[in-house]
Design an enzyme around this catalytic site. Sequence first.
Site, PDB file in Angstrom:
ATOM      1  CG  HIS A  47      20.480 -46.332  43.631  1.00  0.00           C
ATOM      2  ND1 HIS A  47      20.065 -47.645  43.830  1.00  0.00           N
ATOM      3  CD2 HIS A  47      20.101 -46.242  41.890  1.00  0.00           C
ATOM      4  CE1 HIS A  47      20.293 -48.365  42.955  1.00  0.00           C
ATOM      5  NE2 HIS A  47      20.502 -47.592  41.923  1.00  0.00           N
ATOM      6  CG  HIS A  55      28.501 -44.739  40.556  1.00  0.00           C
ATOM      7  ND1 HIS A  55      28.269 -45.187  41.533  1.00  0.00           N
ATOM      8  CD2 HIS A  55      26.982 -44.605  39.990  1.00  0.00           C
ATOM      9  CE1 HIS A  55      27.550 -46.508  41.566  1.00  0.00           C
ATOM     10  NE2 HIS A  55      27.144 -46.209  40.189  1.00  0.00           N
TER      11      HIS A  55
END
Length: 238
Positions: A48, A6
């Site tokens: 992100h 991740h």
Amino acid sequence: MYTIAHRGASGNAPENTFAAFDIAAELNADFIELDVQLTKDGHIVVIHDDRVDRTTDGSGFVKDYTLKQLQSLDAGSWYGAEFKGERIPLLEEVLKRYHSKIGFLIELKGHASQVGLEKAVGQLLSKFSFSIYHIVQSFSLKSIQIFHDMYPSVPTAIIARPSFGMFSKSQLTAYKSAANYVNIKYTRLNRFLISTAHRHGLKVFAWTVRNKKTAEKLQMMAVDGIVTDFPDFISKDG
């Protein structure tokens, strides 16, 4: 079953940096999951949030920065002093470095500012068609449908939060029309949901796992992949 790091091995290094990606590769993850956005001057960068504030020493929206301005920011010190000087990578740099070693699960961020992101990512991936594997994902079904229509040979995924542990028939039909995978928050997963997705030809990834017991439980539930901050939590024997 795939082990998916991740934002790289983000439990061990600052997310979406080469430091995190290097550790993910060293830990033999099958995929690196990362997030992409466009800069003010049209470059695809790996970050992100729509703002740089949380993960750099800068402030403001990604869309308002040129590539040169973004890459002058420190993207590592927030995590630890030993990572000072890590920068926001270009997606192309990341693909060049790892494309023959590891797969990529690339999330298209759905911010309104990201017009043209689907086309830009698809064009870049076409240069790396000989790579191990790419999957493009998004929370936005519209974005994935656009991408799938332009680049039907690239596998795609919908990130979903199903209500009451199930999908409606209309949801499954919509997902199947645009995607090969449905990626679900692990707290909403159950065996029925997984088997339903499988019956409709959709593979299932679980996100985001941060403890070993949860990883072991999900492996027993026959998910197709686990997205985790700690790739070494996933038993390759499972």
